[in-house]
Design a protein around this motif. Sequence first.
Motif, PDB file in Angstrom:
ATOM      1  N   LYS A 171       0.829  -1.211   0.000  1.00 26.09           N
ATOM      2  CA  LYS A 171       0.000   0.000   0.000  1.00 26.09           C
ATOM      3  C   LYS A 171       0.863   1.261   0.000  1.00 26.09           C
ATOM      4  O   LYS A 171       0.610   2.214  -0.747  1.00 26.09           O
ATOM      5  CB  LYS A 171      -0.925   0.008   1.212  1.00 26.09           C
ATOM      6  N   VAL A 172       1.908   1.258   0.833  1.00 30.79           N
ATOM      7  CA  VAL A 172       2.803   2.423   0.885  1.00 30.79           C
ATOM      8  C   VAL A 172       3.519   2.596  -0.449  1.00 30.79           C
ATOM      9  O   VAL A 172       3.649   3.716  -0.969  1.00 30.79           O
ATOM     10  CB  VAL A 172       3.815   2.257   2.048  1.00 30.79           C
ATOM     11  N   ARG A 173       3.970   1.501  -1.030  1.00 31.54           N
ATOM     12  CA  ARG A 173       4.683   1.534  -2.307  1.00 31.54           C
ATOM     13  C   ARG A 173       3.795   2.093  -3.414  1.00 31.54           C
ATOM     14  O   ARG A 173       4.220   2.948  -4.206  1.00 31.54           O
ATOM     15  CB  ARG A 173       5.153   0.122  -2.649  1.00 31.54           C
ATOM     16  N   GLU A 174       2.542   1.600  -3.476  1.00 28.98           N
ATOM     17  CA  GLU A 174       1.612   2.095  -4.487  1.00 28.98           C
ATOM     18  C   GLU A 174       1.330   3.582  -4.306  1.00 28.98           C
ATOM     19  O   GLU A 174       1.272   4.339  -5.290  1.00 28.98           O
ATOM     20  CB  GLU A 174       0.314   1.304  -4.420  1.00 28.98           C
ATOM     21  N   LYS A 175       1.213   4.003  -3.072  1.00 31.79           N
ATOM     22  CA  LYS A 175       0.945   5.416  -2.797  1.00 31.79           C
ATOM     23  C   LYS A 175       2.115   6.284  -3.243  1.00 31.79           C
ATOM     24  O   LYS A 175       1.930   7.318  -3.895  1.00 31.79           O
ATOM     25  CB  LYS A 175       0.681   5.599  -1.296  1.00 31.79           C
ATOM     26  N   VAL A 176       3.335   5.845  -2.922  1.00 30.65           N
ATOM     27  CA  VAL A 176       4.518   6.616  -3.313  1.00 30.65           C
ATOM     28  C   VAL A 176       4.669   6.648  -4.830  1.00 30.65           C
ATOM     29  O   VAL A 176       4.977   7.696  -5.415  1.00 30.65           O
ATOM     30  CB  VAL A 176       5.779   6.017  -2.631  1.00 30.65           C
ATOM     31  N   LEU A 177       4.440   5.504  -5.486  1.00 31.71           N
ATOM     32  CA  LEU A 177       4.546   5.467  -6.953  1.00 31.71           C
ATOM     33  C   LEU A 177       3.516   6.378  -7.607  1.00 31.71           C
ATOM     34  O   LEU A 177       3.821   7.079  -8.581  1.00 31.71           O
ATOM     35  CB  LEU A 177       4.392   4.026  -7.460  1.00 31.71           C
ATOM     36  N   LEU A 180       4.691   9.917  -7.235  1.00 34.72           N
ATOM     37  CA  LEU A 180       5.780  10.210  -8.175  1.00 34.72           C
ATOM     38  C   LEU A 180       5.251  10.385  -9.592  1.00 34.72           C
ATOM     39  O   LEU A 180       5.712  11.269 -10.334  1.00 34.72           O
ATOM     40  CB  LEU A 180       6.829   9.096  -8.136  1.00 34.72           C
ATOM     41  N   GLU A 181       4.311   9.574 -10.010  1.00 35.36           N
ATOM     42  CA  GLU A 181       3.729   9.706 -11.348  1.00 35.36           C
ATOM     43  C   GLU A 181       3.004  11.040 -11.492  1.00 35.36           C
ATOM     44  O   GLU A 181       3.085  11.689 -12.529  1.00 35.36           O
ATOM     45  CB  GLU A 181       2.778   8.547 -11.625  1.00 35.36           C
ATOM     46  N   ASN A 182       2.287  11.428 -10.431  1.00 30.00           N
ATOM     47  CA  ASN A 182       1.601  12.723 -10.470  1.00 30.00           C
ATOM     48  C   ASN A 182       2.593  13.870 -10.565  1.00 30.00           C
ATOM     49  O   ASN A 182       2.365  14.843 -11.289  1.00 30.00           O
ATOM     50  CB  ASN A 182       0.729  12.903  -9.217  1.00 30.00           C
ATOM     51  N   ASN A 184       5.590  13.689 -11.921  1.00 31.24           N
ATOM     52  CA  ASN A 184       6.150  13.644 -13.277  1.00 31.24           C
ATOM     53  C   ASN A 184       5.175  14.245 -14.283  1.00 31.24           C
ATOM     54  O   ASN A 184       5.572  14.965 -15.196  1.00 31.24           O
ATOM     55  CB  ASN A 184       6.503  12.208 -13.677  1.00 31.24           C
ATOM     56  N   ASP A 185       3.888  13.934 -14.139  1.00 31.25           N
ATOM     57  CA  ASP A 185       2.869  14.484 -15.045  1.00 31.25           C
ATOM     58  C   ASP A 185       2.784  15.987 -14.919  1.00 31.25           C
ATOM     59  O   ASP A 185       2.732  16.711 -15.920  1.00 31.25           O
ATOM     60  CB  ASP A 185       1.503  13.854 -14.764  1.00 31.25           C
ATOM     61  N   THR A 186       2.765  16.483 -13.678  1.00 28.50           N
ATOM     62  CA  THR A 186       2.686  17.945 -13.489  1.00 28.50           C
ATOM     63  C   THR A 186       3.970  18.607 -13.955  1.00 28.50           C
ATOM     64  O   THR A 186       3.948  19.699 -14.535  1.00 28.50           O
ATOM     65  CB  THR A 186       2.415  18.297 -12.010  1.00 28.50           C
ATOM     66  N   GLY A 187       5.128  17.963 -13.759  1.00 22.24           N
ATOM     67  CA  GLY A 187       6.414  18.512 -14.231  1.00 22.24           C
ATOM     68  C   GLY A 187       6.453  18.558 -15.742  1.00 22.24           C
ATOM     69  O   GLY A 187       6.946  19.518 -16.346  1.00 22.24           O
ATOM     70  N   ALA A 188       5.919  17.532 -16.397  1.00 20.35           N
ATOM     71  CA  ALA A 188       5.915  17.482 -17.863  1.00 20.35           C
ATOM     72  C   ALA A 188       4.994  18.556 -18.421  1.00 20.35           C
ATOM     73  O   ALA A 188       5.331  19.214 -19.411  1.00 20.35           O
ATOM     74  CB  ALA A 188       5.484  16.099 -18.344  1.00 20.35           C
ATOM     75  N   THR A 189       3.848  18.756 -17.837  1.00 24.01           N
ATOM     76  CA  THR A 189       2.927  19.789 -18.329  1.00 24.01           C
ATOM     77  C   THR A 189       3.507  21.178 -18.109  1.00 24.01           C
ATOM     78  O   THR A 189       3.318  22.073 -18.936  1.00 24.01           O
ATOM     79  CB  THR A 189       1.561  19.676 -17.633  1.00 24.01           C
ATOM     80  N   GLU A 190       4.257  21.368 -17.028  1.00 26.46           N
ATOM     81  CA  GLU A 190       4.886  22.676 -16.789  1.00 26.46           C
ATOM     82  C   GLU A 190       5.961  22.966 -17.828  1.00 26.46           C
ATOM     83  O   GLU A 190       6.069  24.091 -18.329  1.00 26.46           O
ATOM     84  CB  GLU A 190       5.490  22.720 -15.372  1.00 26.46           C
ATOM     85  N   THR A 191       6.759  21.952 -18.153  1.00 29.57           N
ATOM     86  CA  THR A 191       7.813  22.164 -19.169  1.00 29.57           C
ATOM     87  C   THR A 191       7.198  22.413 -20.535  1.00 29.57           C
ATOM     88  O   THR A 191       7.702  23.228 -21.315  1.00 29.57           O
ATOM     89  CB  THR A 191       8.779  20.957 -19.235  1.00 29.57           C
TER      90      THR A 191
END
Length: 201
Positions: A171-177, A180-182, A184-191
């Motif tokens: 559960k902790v692993r899925e939450k952290v992943l 991280l994906e969120n 990366n998505d927000t970082g990609a949209t900002e760039t």
Amino acid sequence: MGKISLYAPIAYLVLLLSSLALFSTIYRRRKVRRLVGLQPWFGEHDSRDIYLSLRAQTSPKVPEKMLKAALLRRATEDVRRIMSLQESKPALGELHQRGAVGDEIWTRFLAAEKVMDAEIMECAGEANFIKPGWAQTLFPSAAEIVQNSRIRERLAQVPELQKEEREKWEKVREKVLSELENENDTGATETEAKKANKKKK
């Protein structure tokens, strides 16, 4: 002024001593009634009953090995109960001093300690009767059996605890992943937005 008879102080002493004896008798009877009404700290002692029934059996005579095994089982239960009393005593004493535990429970506990002391002495006597000097090795063997059974119980719990911990970790692993994906998505949209702003300029 009238003369005091020699019998007056004697009568006073007799009255005083008889009233003290009467009070003592009544007090002891009440105390015994209260103790008899208390429930035992532990349940039935089945291993002791089995040993005593085997020892009392005369025809056919029970083999000595079977008596020894039954006595070892009895000593093991005694050691288990004594360990339980020793583990409970500090906390129970503290609670009794604070008033969180009533006198009845404390009295039951102290009575259980006395019963177990008598049981240990009886068990040691039985061991020495079967084989002189056996009581010195009986209780260490019983303590080792108790420790081994506790270790086995803990080891039996390990797979279940391992499963629970693995589920928590997943559960902790899925939450952290997902975080991280969120990111990366927000970082990609900002760039992409920055690149689009540069092109417009």
